[in-house]
Design an enzyme around this catalytic site. Structure first.
Site, short mmCIF file in Angstrom:
data_model
loop_
_atom_site.label_atom_id
_atom_site.label_comp_id
_atom_site.label_asym_id
_atom_site.label_seq_id
_atom_site.Cartn_x
_atom_site.Cartn_y
_atom_site.Cartn_z
N TRP A 103 -65.30 30.96 76.50
CA TRP A 103 -65.41 30.41 75.05
C TRP A 103 -64.10 30.71 74.15
CZ3 TRP A 103 -69.03 27.19 74.61
CH2 TRP A 103 -70.11 27.27 75.55
N ASP A 175 -64.90 35.40 66.89
CA ASP A 175 -65.94 34.78 67.69
C ASP A 175 -66.69 35.69 67.83
OD1 ASP A 175 -68.21 33.35 68.44
OD2 ASP A 175 -67.06 32.12 69.89
N LYS A 199 -78.08 33.84 70.10
CA LYS A 199 -77.93 34.71 71.06
C LYS A 199 -78.37 36.07 70.49
CE LYS A 199 -73.67 32.45 73.41
NZ LYS A 199 -74.52 32.03 74.49
#
Length: 366
Positions: A103, A175, A199
Site C-alpha cells: 500500500w 495512512d 479494517k
C-alpha cells in the site's frame, strides 16, 4: 442468535458484536423516526446527531487538539493517495515517501502521477521483499520536504511502525487504514492522517481523515474538482455531498463501544496481549511456523504473517481452521502462507482459540 465465526479477515474485517447488536436493534426504527438510518435524510436532525457524535468520539478517543479537523469521506485510501498530492504538492512543493509495502508503494505511485519527480523515495525495503522496515540511517529526507508520507501498518507484509520514523521536524502524513486507534499516540507531528474504516474502525465506504489546520491552509487548489478539495469538505463538515450515512452510523457505534470499554489504553493492552499469544506460539514452533517478518521489532500487532513447511500444509491449515469456526486466514495472494488479522474487534479469547488450534495442528502435522 445465528452462529458467528471468529473473523480473521484483513478487510472488510470483523466488528465488535455490541456495535452490530445496536444496529440490529435500531435497524427498522432509528431514533423514533419509523425508518432505518439508511432511509433518513443526511440533513435531518436525527442523522446529524450521529454525524456529530462520530466526529466528537474521534476527537475524544484520539485526544485531538483543537487545531485538527475530522473529515468523514469516501473513496478509501486509494482516493486519498491522489487527493493528498493534488491538494498539498502545489507550486513546486516536494515530499518524501517511505515505501514499506504494497500500500505504501501504491501511495507513492499515485503521488508521482500528480507531482512527478517532486515525489521522492526517502527509503524503501522492496529489495528485502518488504520483510522489514527501514532503519533510521536508511531514511533520507530532503530539507525542502513539505511532508513525509508513510504507512503505519503494512497489512500485506505484517510490519508496523511501533516507533514512528525519525525525519527531523518535517510533518508526517500517514495512512493508518489498518491500525487506526489501536493505541494512544501523540498526533502533534502529523499534518494529515487518513484511512479506510473497514479494517479497524467500521465498514467499508468511510474514509476517516484527520487534518491539521496549517495543512488545510496549504490546500489552495481552486482548479480541482470540488469533491477532491479538502477545504470544501472541512467547510461543509463532510456534508458537501451525501455522505455514507450507514457506514458513519456503524463507525459511531464502534467508537462508542470503544469508549465504553476504556478507550485506546484498554484497546492497546488487549492488542498487545493478542500479539504476545500469537507470536509466542509462532516462536515456540519456529521449525514449523516460519514468520515472514525478519526483525521482531518490526512485527505488526494487527497482521501476523507466517508460513508452514509446505503450501499444501498452508491450505490444510486454512481448511481445518474454517471447520473449527475460524475464517480469513489465507495469506495475501502475492505472499501466500497464513495471515492472521487481529484488529481491535478480535478478542483475546479469539486468539487463544486460534493458538490452541495451532498447537494441535503442530502435534498432528509437525
Amino acid at each position: 442468535m445465528t452462529h458467528r465465526v471468529i473473523n480473521f479477515y484483513a478487510g472488510p474485517a470483523g466488528l465488535p458484536l455490541p456495535a452490530l447488536e445496536r444496529a440490529q436493534e435500531e435497524l427498522l426504527d432509528f431514533a423514533g423516526t419509523g425508518m432505518s438510518v439508511m432511509e433518513v435524510s443526511h440533513r435531518s436532525k436525527e442523522y446529524d446527531a450521529v454525524h456529530e457524535e462520530a466526529i466528537a468520539l474521534t476527537k475524544e478517543l484520539m485526544g485531538l487538539p483543537s487545531n485538527y479537523k475530522v473529515l468523514l469521506l469516501q473513496g478509501g485510501a486509494h482516493l486519498s493517495f491522489g487527493m493528498i498530492p493534488l491538494n498539498l504538492l502545489r507550486n513546486d512543493k516536494k515530499a518524501d515517501y517511505i515505501v514499506t509495502g504494497n500500500w505504501a508503494e501504491k501511495a507513492t505511485k499515485e503521488a508521482k502521477l500528480v507531482a512527478g519527480d517532486r515525489v521522492r523515495v526517502a527509503a524503501s525495503t522492496k529489495e528485502q521483499k518488504f520483510s522489514r522496515l527501514p532503519h533510521a540511517d536508511e531514511i533520507k529526507v530532503g530539507p525542502d520536504s513539505a511532508f513525509v508520507h508513510f504507512t503505519s501498518n503494512n497489512t500485506v507484509e505484517g510490519t508496523q511502525w511501533h516507533e514512528f520514523p525519525k525525519v527531523g521536524h518535517v510533518p508526517y502524513i500517514c495512512d493508518m487504514s489498518s491500525d487506526f486507534m489501536w493505541r494512544p499516540f501523540d498526533v502533534s507531528p502529523f499534518g494529515l492522517i487518513y484511512g479506510g474504516a473497514q479494517k479497524n474502525l467500521g465498514p467499508s465506504g468511510v474514509t476517516l481523515t484527520i487534518i491539521r489546520e496549517d495543512f488545510l491552509e496549504m490546500c489552495e487548489a481552486q482548479d480541482l474538482p470540488s469533491y477532491l478539495r479538502y477545504k470544501i469538505h472541512a467547510e461543509k463538515n463532510s456534508l458537501y455531498n451525501t455522505p455514507p450515512t450507514f457506514g458513519i452510523y456503524i463507525l459511531r457505534n464502534v467508537l462508542a463501544y470503544n469508549k465504553s470499554i476504556g478507550g485506546l489504553k484498554a484497546i492497546e493492552a488487549s492488542n498487545k496481549k493478542k500479539a504476545e499469544l500469537l507470536y509466542g506460539c509462532v516462536d515456540k514452533h519456529s521449525g514449523f511456523y516460519k514468520g515472514f517478518v525478519t526483525e521482531k521489532a518490526h512485527r505488526s500487532v494487527m497482521n501476523v504473517d507466517f508460513f508452514l513447511p509446505t503450501p499444501e500444509l498452508d491450505d490444510q491449515f486454512v481448511k481445518e481452521a474454517k471447520k473449527a469456526g475460524m475464517v480469513g486466514l489465507k495469506g495475501y495472494r502475492d505472499i501466500g502462507g497464513i495471515r492472521v488479522s487481529t484488529y481491535n474487534a478480535v478478542t483475546v479469547d479469539h486468539v487463544k482459540t486460534l493458538v490452541d488450534f495451532m498447537e494441535q495442528f503442530v502435534k498432528t502435522n509437525g
